[in-house]
Scaffold this motif. Structure first.
Motif, short mmCIF file in Angstrom:
data_model
loop_
_atom_site.label_atom_id
_atom_site.label_comp_id
_atom_site.label_asym_id
_atom_site.label_seq_id
_atom_site.Cartn_x
_atom_site.Cartn_y
_atom_site.Cartn_z
N MET A 28 -5.26 -8.74 -8.22
CA MET A 28 -3.88 -8.56 -8.70
C MET A 28 -3.74 -7.17 -9.31
N GLY A 29 -2.74 -6.41 -8.86
CA GLY A 29 -2.57 -5.06 -9.36
C GLY A 29 -1.80 -5.00 -10.66
N SER A 30 -1.49 -3.81 -11.07
CA SER A 30 -0.78 -3.59 -12.33
C SER A 30 0.73 -3.74 -12.19
N TYR A 31 1.21 -3.77 -10.94
CA TYR A 31 2.66 -3.80 -10.71
C TYR A 31 3.03 -5.05 -9.93
N ASP A 70 4.92 10.34 2.09
CA ASP A 70 4.02 9.65 1.16
C ASP A 70 3.80 8.19 1.53
N LEU A 71 4.60 7.69 2.47
CA LEU A 71 4.55 6.27 2.83
C LEU A 71 3.80 6.07 4.14
N VAL A 72 2.58 6.59 4.18
CA VAL A 72 1.75 6.56 5.39
C VAL A 72 0.60 5.59 5.18
N PHE A 73 0.37 4.74 6.18
CA PHE A 73 -0.69 3.74 6.09
C PHE A 73 -1.99 4.28 6.66
N LYS A 74 -3.08 4.07 5.94
CA LYS A 74 -4.40 4.49 6.42
C LYS A 74 -4.73 3.72 7.69
N PRO A 75 -5.47 4.33 8.63
CA PRO A 75 -6.14 5.63 8.56
C PRO A 75 -5.27 6.81 8.97
N ASN A 76 -3.97 6.58 9.16
CA ASN A 76 -3.09 7.68 9.55
C ASN A 76 -2.98 8.69 8.41
N LYS A 77 -2.73 9.94 8.76
CA LYS A 77 -2.64 11.00 7.74
C LYS A 77 -1.47 11.91 8.05
N HIS A 78 -0.63 12.11 7.05
CA HIS A 78 0.49 13.04 7.22
C HIS A 78 0.00 14.48 7.08
N ILE A 79 0.44 15.31 8.02
CA ILE A 79 0.13 16.74 7.98
C ILE A 79 1.44 17.52 7.97
N PRO A 80 1.75 18.23 6.89
CA PRO A 80 2.96 19.06 6.89
C PRO A 80 2.83 20.14 7.96
N ILE A 81 3.80 20.24 8.84
CA ILE A 81 3.68 21.20 9.94
C ILE A 81 3.56 22.63 9.42
N ALA A 82 4.21 22.93 8.30
CA ALA A 82 4.16 24.29 7.76
C ALA A 82 2.77 24.67 7.27
N SER A 83 1.92 23.67 7.05
CA SER A 83 0.58 23.95 6.50
C SER A 83 -0.45 24.29 7.56
N ILE A 84 -0.11 24.13 8.83
CA ILE A 84 -1.13 24.20 9.88
C ILE A 84 -1.51 25.64 10.22
N GLU A 127 1.29 8.22 -8.91
CA GLU A 127 0.32 7.94 -7.85
C GLU A 127 -0.29 6.54 -7.92
N PRO A 128 -0.70 6.02 -9.09
CA PRO A 128 -1.27 4.67 -9.11
C PRO A 128 -0.28 3.61 -8.60
N TRP A 129 0.98 3.75 -9.00
CA TRP A 129 2.02 2.85 -8.50
C TRP A 129 2.14 2.94 -6.99
N LEU A 130 2.13 4.16 -6.44
CA LEU A 130 2.26 4.35 -5.00
C LEU A 130 1.10 3.71 -4.25
N GLU A 131 -0.10 3.85 -4.76
CA GLU A 131 -1.25 3.26 -4.08
C GLU A 131 -1.11 1.74 -3.97
N GLU A 132 -0.63 1.11 -5.02
CA GLU A 132 -0.41 -0.33 -4.98
C GLU A 132 0.75 -0.69 -4.05
N LEU A 133 1.79 0.13 -4.08
CA LEU A 133 2.93 -0.10 -3.20
C LEU A 133 2.50 -0.08 -1.74
N LEU A 134 1.69 0.89 -1.35
CA LEU A 134 1.27 1.01 0.04
C LEU A 134 0.51 -0.23 0.51
N VAL A 135 -0.29 -0.79 -0.36
CA VAL A 135 -1.00 -2.03 -0.01
C VAL A 135 0.01 -3.15 0.23
N TYR A 136 0.98 -3.27 -0.67
CA TYR A 136 1.99 -4.33 -0.56
C TYR A 136 2.83 -4.16 0.70
#
Length: 389
Positions: free
Chosen positions: A1-4, A206-220, A287-296
């Motif tokens: 059980m998470g914190s949220y 920020d709402l990407v499910f593992k193992p997928n990874k977001h890559i900002p196109i401007a960063s490449i 960030e901690p909230w987001l990590e739990e959100l992604l699991v949910y």
């Protein structure tokens, strides 16, 4: 059980909620369960709420500017979550990514110029180009199995014909695709070759499910900094869209000047005080909230996909790699879009987005918002079953 507690069912009526209180206006029916517009039925991180409360308690809400600390919070978040080193001086602020799209169209193109998108795609991409008198060019995505792919032969042909601005949706809404680095490089290189600017809408990054990874196109690639501006926001990530705060990362000085000049022409100078407060708190402490959100959200998505495959074999879910939006292929039912709409509203009493709103390739699809407590999700899935059986 998470914190949220994401199972908490919060009554959002009497809060001027578009999702819950505009059901009659949007669907023509009053007793419809709304699972459409892309906001979540979850409380944001406690730290965001506390930051806003503290600012309210101060009691004076005069003219406000965006402090350097906010820019550092935005930059720090991009570095930590996406490995992107940005200089805070590249950041320009906007009430939202849709206003950013409109401003970019106005700043970098002229009436009649071609603006390219990839349907089926977020409806305001079409709307902002059309209301500003630009020519919409569509390089339609291809659905291969249950995955969207870019038709690069068509994409290049459209660029050859003189496109000035390309609107990239990454992660993709409504298809849920997270574009891979090799795909983004093809996009970037072709746009460089043909002198086309890119506005990357990365609001769902920020709402990407593992193992997928977001890559900002401007960063490449370093060269992409000359042609890319990136729209980001805490609104989708932390469920604070009503506070209307977003950022645009524009590394190139001349592109940044043109964008801010357009803002001045419209009389825009700063975000509202609560939007600034929430943005800074979200990126510093969320960030901690987001990590739990992604699991949910991943669990919600898994339950929805399993239910639909078991109970509604004629409906094919496009399993998302990101976002809390489920794109459902209803074409095997043989029903028209009007029949699908009628069944959802009259039989199931369920409010979803019809795929026709997302342009060519959206016919026969619907979009379902899964960012809700599990009790509501299960009610929505049962209503979906009633609609289509």
């Amino acid at each position: 059980m998470g914190s949220y507690d994401f199972n908490q069912n919060i009554d959002r009526k009497s809060t001027a909620s578009v999702k819950w209180e505009m059901v009659k206006q949007v669907f023509g029916e009053e007793d419809v369960l709304p699972m459409w517009v892309a906001d979540m039925d979850f409380l944001p991180p406690r730290e965001v709420v506390e930051a806003i409360k503290n600012r309210v308690d101060h009691g004076i809400y005069g003219y406000t500017f965006v402090r350097q600390e906010a820019g550092e919070a935005v930059a720090g978040w991009q570095k930590k979550r996406h490995g992107w080193d940005i200089d805070p001086s590249w950041i320009v602020y906007s009430p939202g990514v849709v206003p950013t799209i409109a401003l970019a169209i106005q700043a970098y193109t002229e009436p009649g110029d071609k603006v390219m998108l990839q349907s089926p795609v977020y409806t305001p991409f079409f709307d902002m180009a059309k209301v500003n008198g630009r020519t919409v060019v569509n390089s339609q995505l291809k659905l291969i199995g249950d995955t969207y792919e870019i038709d690069f032969e068509d994409f290049e042909q459209q660029l050859k014909d003189g496109v000035k601005l390309f609107l990239l949706c990454n992660p993709h809404n409504p298809g849920g695709r997270v574009w891979r680095e090799e795909e983004l490089i093809k996009i970037g290189d072709l746009c460089l070759q043909y002198g086309c600017l890119i506005l990357a809408d990365e609001i769902h990054s920020d709402l990407v499910f593992k193992p997928n990874k977001h890559i900002p196109i401007a960063s490449i690639k370093e060269e992409y900094k000359k042609i890319v501006l990136t729209g980001i926001a805490p609104s989708k990530t932390f469920n604070i869209a009503g506070l209307q705060s977003s950022a645009v990362v524009i590394p190139d000085k001349e592109l940044r000047r043109k964008f801010t000049e357009q803002q001045k022409m419209q009389g825009f100078f700063s975000l509202n005080v609560f939007g600034i407060t929430a943005m800074e708190a979200a990126y510093l402490h969320g960030e901690p909230w987001l990590e739990e959100l992604l699991v949910y959200l991943k669990e919600n998505t898994g339950e929805a996909v399993s239910f639909i495959k078991a109970e509604l074999p004629d409906i094919k879910p496009v399993v998302p790699e990101a976002t809390y939006l489920l794109w459902l292929d209803c074409r095997q039912t043989g029903w028209s879009d009007e029949e699908i709409k009628e069944r959802l509203l009259k039989k199931g009493k369920l409010g979803l987005n019809l795929g026709t709103g997302y342009g060519p390739g959206g016919e026969g699809f619907v979009r379902m918002n899964l960012a809700c407590p599990r009790e509501i999700l299960r009610e929505g899935l049962n209503r979906l079953k009633i609609s289509f059986t």
